[in-house]
Design an enzyme around this catalytic site. Structure first.
Site, PDB file in Angstrom:
ATOM      1  N   GLN A 121       4.756 -53.407 -10.568  1.00  0.00           N
ATOM      2  CA  GLN A 121       4.630 -52.885 -12.268  1.00  0.00           C
ATOM      3  C   GLN A 121       5.906 -53.822 -12.680  1.00  0.00           C
ATOM      4  OE1 GLN A 121       4.141 -48.872 -12.210  1.00  0.00           O
ATOM      5  NE2 GLN A 121       4.044 -48.539 -14.648  1.00  0.00           N
ATOM      6  N   HIS A 179      11.333 -43.513  -7.651  1.00  0.00           N
ATOM      7  CA  HIS A 179      11.440 -43.672  -6.629  1.00  0.00           C
ATOM      8  C   HIS A 179      12.726 -42.912  -6.548  1.00  0.00           C
ATOM      9  CE1 HIS A 179       9.364 -46.780  -5.219  1.00  0.00           C
ATOM     10  NE2 HIS A 179       8.651 -47.339  -6.224  1.00  0.00           N
ATOM     11  N   GLN A 238       8.140 -43.824   0.341  1.00  0.00           N
ATOM     12  CA  GLN A 238       8.343 -45.192  -1.088  1.00  0.00           C
ATOM     13  C   GLN A 238       8.298 -44.285  -1.141  1.00  0.00           C
ATOM     14  OE1 GLN A 238       5.574 -47.247  -2.857  1.00  0.00           O
ATOM     15  NE2 GLN A 238       5.773 -48.786  -1.282  1.00  0.00           N
TER      16      GLN A 238
END
Length: 313
Positions: free
Chosen positions: A10, A203, A252
């Protein structure tokens, strides 16, 4: 020298991306139709016509970037290119890992589109708007950034989300903690500490609800051993085991994108050229800053497809 294909994440999106591929290659155009059909909407129109602010939304940008990357792969394959025969490894930056896996046949293009739409929505929904934040820290040693995050995050979440290389780290977590960590990094000598205009603290541990969603979503799709091993963001090791790959994709969501280490791993394992498949040239720029001995090339237009076919013939 061996070759790896890398797939952007992204931030690489731009209105009009992939249109050149769709116009030049029927096989590329079919990818966009597959994605439109899978999502039940004309994402391709949004990709090619905008508006940019709608394309940038996480739930749109993620499948859109995958579509462009897979369109480039299908364009290569339409001219006889074989990923299995010519590429040693694939890897992708965050959502790009899904693109890499779709290219290698781990999941279908349609399932990849649906998974990324689910992922984007789940990541957006995991934290109420305004409660999370991310910041880019430029020019500070990782140990100092880790220390700043530890100090700022004593009573909330603050952690390194992306290690992009070239002296660029991204931190993520609760808004107040990230703002404090950014100030601490500046005090420690960072060249810049820039709050990012993002919609969620990607994240980070705050994304745990989204990780749960992705665990369930991945369990519900057909998964195959990829044609070439994928080097995972979170482990920086290659795998071809479908169950292990699925576990890594779940990890992830809350884990660090270890891109600097990924490029270093490629260099240490004899990879001479990294091809960036899809929109933009972000990963190529990062790779050059991490390891100047590795060559880079972009494959996001019809002309770049032709150049790649010639180079890899």
């Amino acid at each position: 020298m061996a070759v790896a294909f890398t797939f952007p994440g992204q931030g690489s999106q731009a209105v009009g991306m992939g249109k050149d591929l769709a116009d030049a290659f029927p096989e590329a155009r079919r990818v966009f139709q597959e994605v439109d059909d899978a999502l039940g909407e004309s994402l391709s129109r949004l990709i090619w016509e905008g508006p940019e602010e709608t394309l940038t939304l996480t739930a749109n940008a993620q499948p859109a970037l995958m579509a462009v990357s897979l369109a480039a792969i299908r364009a290569l394959e339409s001219r006889g290119f074989s990923l299995k025969d010519r590429v040693a490894y694939v890897a992708g930056h965050s959502l790009g890992e899904y693109s890499a896996l779709a290219a290698a046949g781990f999941v279908s293009v349609a399932d990849a589109a649906r998974l990324l739409r689910i992922r984007g929505n789940a990541m957006q929904a995991a934290v109420p708007a305004g409660e999370g934040a991310m910041a880019a820290i430029i020019g500070l040693e990782q140990a100092d950034v880790e220390a700043a995050c530890a100090e700022a995050g004593k009573s909330s979440v603050c952690q390194i989300a992306n290690d992009n290389g070239g002296g660029q780290l991204v931190i993520s977590g609760a808004k107040a903690a990230v703002e404090l960590a950014a100030r601490l990094c500046t005090e420690k000598g960072a060249k810049r500490a820039l709050m990012l205009q993002v919609s969620a603290p990607f994240h980070s541990a705050l994304m745990a609800p989204a990780a749960d969603v992705m665990r369930e979503a991945l369990a519900g799709v057909a998964r195959n051993a990829p044609a070439v091993p994928v080097v995972s963001n979170v482990s920086v090791t290659p795998s071809s085991d479908p169950d292990e790959i699925a576990r890594r994709l779940v990890d992830q969501v809350t884990g660090r994108v270890r891109w600097r280490e990924t490029v270093e791993w490629f260099g240490a394992n004899g990879l001479g050229t990294l091809y960036e498949i899809g929109a933009g040239k972000v990963l190529s720029g990062l790779a050059r800053r991490i390891n100047r001995d590795i060559a880079t090339a972009s494959v996001g237009t019809a002309a770049e497809v032709e150049a790649t076919l010639a180079a890899l013939a």
